[in-house]
Structure formats: structure tokens, C-alpha cells
Design a protein around this motif. Structure first.
Motif, PDB file in Angstrom:
ATOM      1  N   GLY A 110      -7.433 -13.201  -1.797  1.00 54.98           N
ATOM      2  CA  GLY A 110      -7.665 -13.206  -0.360  1.00 54.98           C
ATOM      3  C   GLY A 110      -6.852 -12.190   0.412  1.00 54.98           C
ATOM      4  N   ARG A 111      -6.234 -11.250  -0.276  1.00 56.52           N
ATOM      5  CA  ARG A 111      -5.397 -10.239   0.376  1.00 56.52           C
ATOM      6  C   ARG A 111      -6.207  -8.944   0.512  1.00 56.52           C
ATOM      7  NH1 ARG A 111      -0.075 -11.117  -3.315  1.00 56.52           N
ATOM      8  NH2 ARG A 111       0.665  -9.249  -2.206  1.00 56.52           N
ATOM      9  N   GLU A 112      -7.199  -8.988   1.390  1.00 55.89           N
ATOM     10  CA  GLU A 112      -8.218  -7.939   1.471  1.00 55.89           C
ATOM     11  C   GLU A 112      -7.632  -6.581   1.838  1.00 55.89           C
ATOM     12  OE1 GLU A 112     -11.830  -6.290   0.950  1.00 55.89           O
ATOM     13  OE2 GLU A 112     -11.322  -8.375   0.542  1.00 55.89           O
ATOM     14  N   GLN A 113      -6.764  -6.525   2.831  1.00 57.52           N
ATOM     15  CA  GLN A 113      -6.227  -5.237   3.269  1.00 57.52           C
ATOM     16  C   GLN A 113      -5.428  -4.564   2.155  1.00 57.52           C
ATOM     17  OE1 GLN A 113      -4.201  -5.417   7.018  1.00 57.52           O
ATOM     18  NE2 GLN A 113      -3.722  -3.247   7.068  1.00 57.52           N
ATOM     19  N   GLU A 114      -4.577  -5.335   1.482  1.00 58.08           N
ATOM     20  CA  GLU A 114      -3.811  -4.784   0.361  1.00 58.08           C
ATOM     21  C   GLU A 114      -4.743  -4.372  -0.778  1.00 58.08           C
ATOM     22  OE1 GLU A 114       0.108  -7.117  -0.363  1.00 58.08           O
ATOM     23  OE2 GLU A 114      -1.259  -8.491   0.681  1.00 58.08           O
ATOM     24  N   ALA A 115      -5.804  -5.158  -0.983  1.00 58.67           N
ATOM     25  CA  ALA A 115      -6.767  -4.845  -2.041  1.00 58.67           C
ATOM     26  C   ALA A 115      -7.420  -3.496  -1.794  1.00 58.67           C
ATOM     27  CB  ALA A 115      -7.830  -5.941  -2.129  1.00 58.67           C
ATOM     28  N   ARG A 116      -7.797  -3.232  -0.548  1.00 59.13           N
ATOM     29  CA  ARG A 116      -8.448  -1.957  -0.235  1.00 59.13           C
ATOM     30  C   ARG A 116      -7.512  -0.782  -0.515  1.00 59.13           C
ATOM     31  NH1 ARG A 116     -13.277  -1.931   2.114  1.00 59.13           N
ATOM     32  NH2 ARG A 116     -12.999   0.222   2.764  1.00 59.13           N
ATOM     33  N   ILE A 117      -6.233  -0.958  -0.237  1.00 59.58           N
ATOM     34  CA  ILE A 117      -5.267   0.118  -0.502  1.00 59.58           C
ATOM     35  C   ILE A 117      -5.201   0.395  -2.003  1.00 59.58           C
ATOM     36  CG2 ILE A 117      -2.806   0.728  -0.440  1.00 59.58           C
ATOM     37  CD1 ILE A 117      -2.649  -0.872   2.212  1.00 59.58           C
ATOM     38  N   ALA A 118      -5.093  -0.673  -2.803  1.00 58.74           N
ATOM     39  CA  ALA A 118      -5.006  -0.507  -4.254  1.00 58.74           C
ATOM     40  C   ALA A 118      -6.292   0.077  -4.830  1.00 58.74           C
ATOM     41  CB  ALA A 118      -4.692  -1.851  -4.912  1.00 58.74           C
ATOM     42  N   LEU A 119      -7.435  -0.405  -4.355  1.00 58.22           N
ATOM     43  CA  LEU A 119      -8.711   0.085  -4.869  1.00 58.22           C
ATOM     44  C   LEU A 119      -8.957   1.536  -4.463  1.00 58.22           C
ATOM     45  CD1 LEU A 119     -10.915  -3.085  -4.243  1.00 58.22           C
ATOM     46  CD2 LEU A 119     -10.021  -2.268  -6.431  1.00 58.22           C
ATOM     47  N   THR A 120      -8.514   1.911  -3.269  1.00 58.45           N
ATOM     48  CA  THR A 120      -8.647   3.306  -2.826  1.00 58.45           C
ATOM     49  C   THR A 120      -7.781   4.224  -3.677  1.00 58.45           C
ATOM     50  OG1 THR A 120      -9.155   2.600  -0.565  1.00 58.45           O
ATOM     51  CG2 THR A 120      -8.415   4.871  -0.863  1.00 58.45           C
ATOM     52  N   LYS A 121      -6.566   3.773  -4.013  1.00 59.68           N
ATOM     53  CA  LYS A 121      -5.706   4.556  -4.919  1.00 59.68           C
ATOM     54  C   LYS A 121      -6.381   4.731  -6.273  1.00 59.68           C
ATOM     55  CE  LYS A 121      -1.129   3.370  -3.051  1.00 59.68           C
ATOM     56  NZ  LYS A 121       0.141   2.641  -3.318  1.00 59.68           N
ATOM     57  N   SER A 122      -6.975   3.668  -6.758  1.00 60.36           N
ATOM     58  CA  SER A 122      -7.679   3.744  -8.038  1.00 60.36           C
ATOM     59  C   SER A 122      -8.830   4.734  -7.967  1.00 60.36           C
ATOM     60  CB  SER A 122      -8.214   2.361  -8.422  1.00 60.36           C
ATOM     61  OG  SER A 122      -8.969   2.430  -9.608  1.00 60.36           O
ATOM     62  N   LEU A 123      -9.612   4.665  -6.884  1.00 57.92           N
ATOM     63  CA  LEU A 123     -10.743   5.571  -6.713  1.00 57.92           C
ATOM     64  C   LEU A 123     -10.295   7.021  -6.707  1.00 57.92           C
ATOM     65  CD1 LEU A 123     -13.733   6.105  -6.088  1.00 57.92           C
ATOM     66  CD2 LEU A 123     -13.212   5.722  -3.663  1.00 57.92           C
ATOM     67  N   THR A 124      -9.218   7.318  -5.988  1.00 54.06           N
ATOM     68  CA  THR A 124      -8.711   8.692  -5.917  1.00 54.06           C
ATOM     69  C   THR A 124      -8.313   9.186  -7.307  1.00 54.06           C
ATOM     70  OG1 THR A 124      -7.905   8.348  -3.671  1.00 54.06           O
ATOM     71  CG2 THR A 124      -6.939  10.174  -4.907  1.00 54.06           C
ATOM     72  N   GLY A 125      -7.615   8.333  -8.061  1.00 53.49           N
ATOM     73  CA  GLY A 125      -7.175   8.729  -9.392  1.00 53.49           C
ATOM     74  C   GLY A 125      -8.327   8.918 -10.359  1.00 53.49           C
ATOM     75  N   LEU A 126      -9.301   8.023 -10.329  1.00 55.39           N
ATOM     76  CA  LEU A 126     -10.439   8.129 -11.240  1.00 55.39           C
ATOM     77  C   LEU A 126     -11.311   9.332 -10.908  1.00 55.39           C
ATOM     78  CD1 LEU A 126     -11.467   4.374 -11.570  1.00 55.39           C
ATOM     79  CD2 LEU A 126     -10.238   5.765 -13.230  1.00 55.39           C
ATOM     80  N   ARG A 127     -11.446   9.629  -9.621  1.00 56.77           N
ATOM     81  CA  ARG A 127     -12.227  10.814  -9.233  1.00 56.77           C
ATOM     82  C   ARG A 127     -11.570  12.092  -9.750  1.00 56.77           C
ATOM     83  NH1 ARG A 127     -14.288   9.838  -2.983  1.00 56.77           N
ATOM     84  NH2 ARG A 127     -16.490   9.645  -3.503  1.00 56.77           N
ATOM     85  N   ALA A 128     -10.239  12.156  -9.650  1.00 63.97           N
ATOM     86  CA  ALA A 128      -9.524  13.338 -10.151  1.00 63.97           C
ATOM     87  C   ALA A 128      -9.730  13.480 -11.656  1.00 63.97           C
ATOM     88  CB  ALA A 128      -8.040  13.224  -9.823  1.00 63.97           C
ATOM     89  N   GLN A 129      -9.720  12.371 -12.369  1.00 69.60           N
ATOM     90  CA  GLN A 129      -9.948  12.421 -13.809  1.00 69.60           C
ATOM     91  C   GLN A 129     -11.374  12.855 -14.124  1.00 69.60           C
ATOM     92  OE1 GLN A 129      -8.854   8.686 -15.641  1.00 69.60           O
ATOM     93  NE2 GLN A 129      -6.756   8.756 -14.852  1.00 69.60           N
TER      94      GLN A 129
END
Length: 303
Positions: A110-129
Motif C-alpha cells: 500500500g505504499r504507492e508513492q514509494e513504489a512508483r519511485i522504485a519502479l521508475t528506477k527499475s525502468l530507467t536501469g532496464l531501458r539502459a540495459q
């Protein structure tokens, strides 16, 4: 139990393999009970050097299983040592995947705002890869994150890019359009939902896998049902049921029968709904669907 686990994992899981793994080798994460799967993976890991690519491939499978079966406390315990990037010890390429599952855990908590931060970091890293070394496995992860984060237009554009890569991988393209179908469903775009489900089904039919075909037919039928095309939806469900029977997938067989009863209810045909409800084996129905089954029985009870 085996068929139930295989069905759920085929439908929900996104798989991670070595970059040079053949697409034809993609399999369900496990075909045993959850505890047996996890035990087998730990046994395989014990034979490997820790914090190496083969060890991490198994670690990510553990993450997937724990998340998909909602064992969130265990997932966090497994993730916690790796949340500090310094603990990855020369394996930074796995940081985006740690962020991905941490984001999933945060969202489930239920920690949506923190989740978006973590998922956005993941997206940035996976896109670079992906830019450095494109692969279907990375592509489906990125597409999933784009849809989860509500970046629908980016997801559609990226799917077109992936389609243009012409990977010899029907299972991959089946998953791509299934993912876009989920996004269209959430947005209530029936036309796009049907379009993507048809594409996903067409790719699934290229696979020698009746379970995947059953799921694809069922998803397509749901799209038709949502468009109030109940007759065509029933036929698609029946096609899916035939595939599930070929696969001897008890959970999927009963799930589709439940869907057909729902479709008949929405089409104002309670007699047909009752006939299908009588054919359902409650013991073979996934536990998450029992409340829907009971509600349908009540709604279609003779007056």
C-alpha cells in the motif's frame, strides 16, 4: 496441484534467463508446490558461487515465485540484503531487478508513492540495459513496467519497436500483446482490448502449448464479453476450454467453465449459466475464484 501452479505462473510470471538463453526453453517457474519449487531452487543455488549470474538467475526466480503467490514477508526478507547497492559487489546489472521487486512489494504493502519511485528506477536501469544489449526478456520487463506505471502511449510505442525487432519468439510476442491487452482493459478501451487480445491469441496459436492457447482464448473471450458480444465470447471460451482439456489443466478447465457461466449471466440466460455451473468441480477451481462461483450460483438460483 501441478496444473494449478503451472496455470497461475504461466499467466502471471515474467521470466528472467541468461541473455543467450533460447526462447524455446522458456518454461513455467515451477510445476510443483511453492515450497518444493523454492527448496529445489535453493538446492541449485547452493551448488553455485554466490552473487554470480547463474546464482542471480535463480534468485530472481525465487523473487517471482514469492511475489506471485503473495508471500510478501518472505519476499522482503529475501530482497532486504540487496537493497543497498554496495551489497551487489560488482553485479550492478541486477540492481534494476531488485528495484523492480522492491517496488512490487511496496505496492502490495500500500505504499504507492514509494513504489512508483522504485519502479521508475527499475525502468530507467532496464531501458539502459536494453539499449546496450536488446533481448526479449528485457523487453517484456520494460513493457510491463510501462503499463504498471500508466505510461500507456510509451508502452504502445515500445511494443511496436519490439514487434519490429522480429525476434523468432512467438511466446514473447504473445506476452507483449497480452500485456497491452491488460493495459487497454484497465483503461476501458474495448476496441484496443479486442485488437491486442486477437494479436496475442494469433501468436499463442503458433506455440505447441495448449495451456497458453487456453489462456489466450479466454482473454480474447473476456474482451468480446466486455464489448457485449456474448455469442462470439462464448465460442472463444469454448475454444479455450477445448485447449485446456487437451492440456489436462484442471484449474483452467474449471476457470473457463466459470467464465462461460458469467458470460451467460451477462447475456441474460440464467438457464445456460446454471447448466455450466453444475459442470464446475469446486475442488478443481482456484481458491481465488470461489467467491465469484458462489455469487453466480446465488444470482442464477431459480426464483
Amino acid at each position: 496441484m501441478r496444473s494449478l501452479l503451472a496455470t497461475i505462473l504461466l499467466f502471471l510470471a515474467l521470466f528472467v534467463f541468461h541473455a543467450n538463453a533460447a526462447i524455446k526453453d522458456i518454461q513455467p517457474l515451477c510445476q510443483d508446490s511453492v515450497d518444493e519449487c523454492l527448496s529445489k531452487i535453493r538446492a541449485q543455488q547452493s551448488l553455485l558461487d554466490k552473487n554470480t549470474p547463474p546464482w542471480w538467475d535463480l534468485q530472481v526466480r525465487r523473487f517471482d515465485i514469492l511475489f506471485n503467490f503473495q508471500r510478501y514477508d518472505e519476499l522482503y526478507a529475501l530482497l532486504r540484503p540487496w537493497l543497498e547497492a554496495t551489497n551487489l559487489k560488482g553485479m550492478p546489472e541486477y540492481k534494476p531487478l531488485v528495484s523492480l521487486f522492491f517496488g512490487k512489494w511496496l505496492r502490495a504493502s500500500g505504499r504507492e508513492q514509494e513504489a512508483r519511485i522504485a519502479l521508475t528506477k527499475s525502468l530507467t536501469g532496464l531501458r539502459a540495459q536494453y539499449e546496450k544489449m536488446p533481448s526479449p526478456q528485457l523487453g517484456i520487463r520494460i513493457l510491463n513496467l510501462l503499463t504498471v506505471l500508466g505510461k500507456t502511449k510509451e508502452a504502445q510505442d515500445f511494443a511496436e519497436q519490439l514487434e519490429g525487432e522480429n525476434y523468432n519468439a512467438p511466446v514473447f510476442y504473445h506476452e507483449i500483446f497480452a500485456e497491452l491487452g491488460h493495459a487497454a482493459l484497465k483503461e476501458g478501451d474495448n476496441a484496443k482490448h479486442i485488437e491486442y487480445r486477437i494479436k496475442s491469441l494469433n501468436w499463442a496459436l503458433k506455440l505447441p502449448d495448449y495451456q497458453q492457447q487456453a489462456i489466450a482464448y479466454s482473454n480474447y473471450a473476456v474482451a468480446l464479453r466486455n464489448n457485449r458480444n456474448y455469442q462470439d465470447a462464448e465460442q472463444a471460451f469454448l475454444n479455450g476450454l477445448a485447449c485446456a482439456e487437451q492440456a489436462k489443466d484442471i484449474a483452467q478447465i474449471n476457470s473457463i467453465k466459470l467464465r462461460i457461466a458469467e458470460n451467460a449471466t451477462l447475456g441474460n440466460d440464467p438457464e445456460k449459466a446454471r447448466r455450466w455451473l453444475k459442470q464446475i468441480s469446486v475442488e478443481g477451481l482456484p481458491s481465488l475464484q470461489l467467491s465469484r462461483y458462489r455469487k453466480l450460483v446465488k444470482d442464477n438460483a431459480p426464483h
